[in-house]
Design a protein around this motif. Structure first.
Motif, PDB file in Angstrom:
ATOM      1  N   SER A 136     -24.002 -12.766 -26.662  1.00  0.00           N
ATOM      2  CA  SER A 136     -23.090 -13.713 -26.014  1.00  0.00           C
ATOM      3  C   SER A 136     -23.097 -13.448 -24.517  1.00  0.00           C
ATOM      4  O   SER A 136     -23.524 -12.392 -24.052  1.00  0.00           O
ATOM      5  CB  SER A 136     -21.675 -13.544 -26.569  1.00  0.00           C
ATOM      6  OG  SER A 136     -21.222 -12.212 -26.355  1.00  0.00           O
TER       7      SER A 136
ATOM      8  N   SER B 254     -25.259 -16.748 -29.429  1.00  0.00           N
ATOM      9  CA  SER B 254     -26.492 -16.914 -30.179  1.00  0.00           C
ATOM     10  C   SER B 254     -26.497 -15.947 -31.351  1.00  0.00           C
ATOM     11  O   SER B 254     -26.076 -14.802 -31.215  1.00  0.00           O
ATOM     12  CB  SER B 254     -27.706 -16.627 -29.291  1.00  0.00           C
ATOM     13  OG  SER B 254     -28.883 -16.557 -30.079  1.00  0.00           O
TER      14      SER B 254
ATOM     15  N   GLY C 125     -30.761 -13.936 -31.098  1.00  0.00           N
ATOM     16  CA  GLY C 125     -31.240 -13.274 -29.896  1.00  0.00           C
ATOM     17  C   GLY C 125     -31.863 -11.921 -30.178  1.00  0.00           C
ATOM     18  O   GLY C 125     -32.029 -11.513 -31.325  1.00  0.00           O
TER      19      GLY C 125
ATOM     20  N   ALA D 118     -32.932 -15.664 -26.406  1.00  0.00           N
ATOM     21  CA  ALA D 118     -31.724 -15.953 -27.185  1.00  0.00           C
ATOM     22  C   ALA D 118     -32.050 -16.739 -28.445  1.00  0.00           C
ATOM     23  O   ALA D 118     -31.175 -16.969 -29.276  1.00  0.00           O
ATOM     24  CB  ALA D 118     -30.716 -16.722 -26.336  1.00  0.00           C
TER      25      ALA D 118
ATOM     26  N   VAL E 157     -28.397 -21.303 -30.636  1.00  0.00           N
ATOM     27  CA  VAL E 157     -27.598 -21.080 -29.434  1.00  0.00           C
ATOM     28  C   VAL E 157     -26.570 -22.196 -29.282  1.00  0.00           C
ATOM     29  O   VAL E 157     -26.895 -23.374 -29.452  1.00  0.00           O
ATOM     30  CB  VAL E 157     -28.504 -21.038 -28.179  1.00  0.00           C
ATOM     31  CG1 VAL E 157     -27.698 -20.841 -26.918  1.00  0.00           C
ATOM     32  CG2 VAL E 157     -29.556 -19.948 -28.324  1.00  0.00           C
TER      33      VAL E 157
ATOM     34  N   LEU F 114     -25.557 -11.606 -19.997  1.00  0.00           N
ATOM     35  CA  LEU F 114     -25.126 -11.172 -21.326  1.00  0.00           C
ATOM     36  C   LEU F 114     -24.011 -10.131 -21.315  1.00  0.00           C
ATOM     37  O   LEU F 114     -24.002  -9.224 -20.485  1.00  0.00           O
ATOM     38  CB  LEU F 114     -26.314 -10.596 -22.099  1.00  0.00           C
ATOM     39  CG  LEU F 114     -27.409 -11.586 -22.448  1.00  0.00           C
ATOM     40  CD1 LEU F 114     -28.548 -10.878 -23.160  1.00  0.00           C
ATOM     41  CD2 LEU F 114     -26.869 -12.726 -23.298  1.00  0.00           C
TER      42      LEU F 114
END
Length: 143
Positions: A12, A24, A27, A52, A56, A102
């Motif tokens: 995330s 996601s 990922g 990712a 998503v 991220l």
């Protein structure tokens, strides 16, 4: 980018102002570097990124601007704060997001560099990584 054998992770992230978020379930925690001229122009240096995947979702979609940078890719950024959000491969639907975007940034491992033959001489990474030239990238990833 990203090898299919890497384990899938939930990842995330969010932009600088918080108006755009991403989640996601497909990922990885493998950071990769793109040295192509387009990514360097867009990001101001090498593009440090994480695959990712295709599963998503974004919140704050109304704040996302998309720029079609090639026939096969588009780049997204936050309209409010300018944060780079993703590189999207149109043919596959895969999203590649900036490593610094991220929430899991501290867990990342640098594993690959692409367009290594386009890397300028003024910087170098000391990590041992898989390195692909422009020709190898297009042979492996181009539609």
């Amino acid at each position: 980018m990203s090898q299919p054998s890497q384990p899938l992770q939930s990842i995330s992230g969010h932009c600088l102002c918080g108006k755009v978020g991403m989640k996601s379930s497909s990922g990885t925690l493998h950071a990769e570097v793109c040295h192509c001229g387009m990514c360097r122009k867009w990001s101001g240096g090498p593009y440090l990124a994480v695959a990712a995947g295709t599963e998503v979702t974004f919140s704050g979609e109304e704040f996302i601007a998309r720029y079609s940078s090639s026939d096969w890719g588009e780049r997204g950024f936050c309209k409010n704060c300018g944060t780079h959000l993703f590189y999207h491969l149109k043919p596959t639907g895969q999203y590649i997001v900036p490593a610094g975007f991220l929430d899991q940034e501290q867990q990342l491992e640098l594993t690959q560099q692409i367009f290594i033959d386009k890397k300028p001489a003024y910087y170098a990474f000391s990590n041992e990584t898989q390195n692909l030239t422009e020709e190898e990238v297009f042979a492996q990833y181009a539609p």
